[in-house]
Design a protein around this motif. Structure first.
Motif, short mmCIF file in Angstrom:
data_model
loop_
_atom_site.label_atom_id
_atom_site.label_comp_id
_atom_site.label_asym_id
_atom_site.label_seq_id
_atom_site.Cartn_x
_atom_site.Cartn_y
_atom_site.Cartn_z
N CYS A 1 -30.20 -14.25 -3.69
CA CYS A 1 -29.20 -13.83 -2.72
C CYS A 1 -28.99 -12.32 -2.86
O CYS A 1 -28.63 -11.84 -3.93
CB CYS A 1 -27.89 -14.58 -2.93
SG CYS A 1 -26.66 -14.19 -1.67
N LEU A 2 -29.22 -11.58 -1.78
CA LEU A 2 -29.06 -10.13 -1.80
C LEU A 2 -27.70 -9.70 -1.25
O LEU A 2 -27.17 -8.68 -1.66
CB LEU A 2 -30.17 -9.46 -1.00
CG LEU A 2 -31.59 -9.71 -1.48
CD1 LEU A 2 -32.58 -9.04 -0.56
CD2 LEU A 2 -31.77 -9.24 -2.92
N THR B 1 -27.95 -12.82 3.30
CA THR B 1 -29.36 -12.43 3.26
C THR B 1 -29.93 -12.84 1.91
O THR B 1 -29.37 -12.50 0.87
CB THR B 1 -29.54 -10.91 3.46
OG1 THR B 1 -29.03 -10.56 4.75
CG2 THR B 1 -31.01 -10.51 3.39
N GLU B 2 -31.05 -13.58 1.99
CA GLU B 2 -31.72 -14.07 0.79
C GLU B 2 -33.17 -13.61 0.80
O GLU B 2 -33.79 -13.53 1.86
CB GLU B 2 -31.67 -15.59 0.74
CG GLU B 2 -30.26 -16.13 0.72
CD GLU B 2 -30.18 -17.62 1.01
OE1 GLU B 2 -29.28 -18.26 0.46
OE2 GLU B 2 -31.01 -18.12 1.79
N ARG B 3 -33.70 -13.32 -0.39
CA ARG B 3 -35.12 -12.96 -0.52
C ARG B 3 -35.87 -14.14 -1.09
O ARG B 3 -35.43 -14.75 -2.07
CB ARG B 3 -35.29 -11.75 -1.43
CG ARG B 3 -36.76 -11.28 -1.47
CD ARG B 3 -36.96 -10.13 -2.38
NE ARG B 3 -36.82 -10.64 -3.75
CZ ARG B 3 -36.55 -9.87 -4.79
NH1 ARG B 3 -36.36 -8.60 -4.65
NH2 ARG B 3 -36.45 -10.41 -5.99
N TYR B 4 -36.99 -14.47 -0.48
CA TYR B 4 -37.83 -15.58 -0.93
C TYR B 4 -39.21 -15.06 -1.29
O TYR B 4 -39.77 -14.22 -0.57
CB TYR B 4 -37.98 -16.63 0.18
CG TYR B 4 -36.74 -17.43 0.45
CD1 TYR B 4 -36.54 -18.65 -0.18
CD2 TYR B 4 -35.77 -16.96 1.33
CE1 TYR B 4 -35.39 -19.39 0.07
CE2 TYR B 4 -34.63 -17.70 1.58
CZ TYR B 4 -34.45 -18.90 0.95
OH TYR B 4 -33.31 -19.63 1.19
N LEU C 1 -41.66 -8.98 4.24
CA LEU C 1 -41.73 -7.75 3.45
C LEU C 1 -43.13 -7.48 2.93
O LEU C 1 -43.57 -6.34 2.86
CB LEU C 1 -40.76 -7.82 2.27
CG LEU C 1 -39.29 -7.97 2.61
CD1 LEU C 1 -38.48 -8.13 1.33
CD2 LEU C 1 -38.80 -6.78 3.41
N CYS D 1 -40.77 -9.29 12.26
CA CYS D 1 -39.41 -9.81 12.22
C CYS D 1 -39.27 -10.81 13.35
O CYS D 1 -39.67 -10.54 14.48
CB CYS D 1 -38.41 -8.67 12.38
SG CYS D 1 -36.69 -9.18 12.22
N GLN E 1 -43.54 -12.17 0.53
CA GLN E 1 -42.10 -12.04 0.26
C GLN E 1 -41.40 -11.83 1.61
O GLN E 1 -41.87 -11.08 2.45
CB GLN E 1 -41.87 -10.86 -0.66
CG GLN E 1 -40.47 -10.78 -1.20
CD GLN E 1 -40.35 -9.64 -2.18
OE1 GLN E 1 -40.17 -8.50 -1.77
NE2 GLN E 1 -40.47 -9.95 -3.46
N LEU F 1 -37.36 -11.84 3.82
CA LEU F 1 -35.90 -11.89 3.85
C LEU F 1 -35.48 -12.87 4.93
O LEU F 1 -36.06 -12.90 6.01
CB LEU F 1 -35.31 -10.52 4.20
CG LEU F 1 -35.49 -9.40 3.21
CD1 LEU F 1 -34.77 -8.14 3.72
CD2 LEU F 1 -35.00 -9.76 1.84
N THR G 1 -32.02 -14.03 6.92
CA THR G 1 -30.60 -13.72 7.19
C THR G 1 -30.03 -14.77 8.10
O THR G 1 -30.64 -15.12 9.12
CB THR G 1 -30.46 -12.32 7.81
OG1 THR G 1 -31.02 -11.35 6.92
CG2 THR G 1 -29.00 -11.98 8.08
#
Length: 79
Positions: A3-4, A12-15, A36, A56, A73, A75, A77
């Motif tokens: 979780c960012l 917003t989470e990064r996976y 990303l 995006c 990777q 993001l 949201t």
């Protein structure tokens, strides 16, 4: 998943994607996916969309189950 950001307006989470991932887009929120690194294929219902670094995608609320497959990777949201 990391979780960012998490506030009253959005999360917003990064996976780190390595294989397959499923995500449910319910009626309560849209989803925004930003690649990303790497590349993957986004699938929903009977549609597919290839994604690569820098792409995006805005996914409308209520779309249902998404499947992401590939390596990279991203993001994610949501509200």
């Amino acid at each position: 998943m990391q979780c960012l950001a998490d506030c009253a307006y959005f999360t917003t989470e990064r996976y780190d994607l390595a294989g397959n991932m499923e995500y449910m887009v319910g009626e309560e929120s849209f989803a925004c996916i930003l690649m990303l690194e790497g590349d993957c294929v986004l699938a929903w219902q009977e549609e597919t969309l290839p994604l690569q670094r820098g792409d995006c995608v805005f996914v409308p609320a209520g779309l249902g189950k998404l499947e992401l497959s590939g390596k990279g990777q991203l993001l994610l949201t949501t509200v």
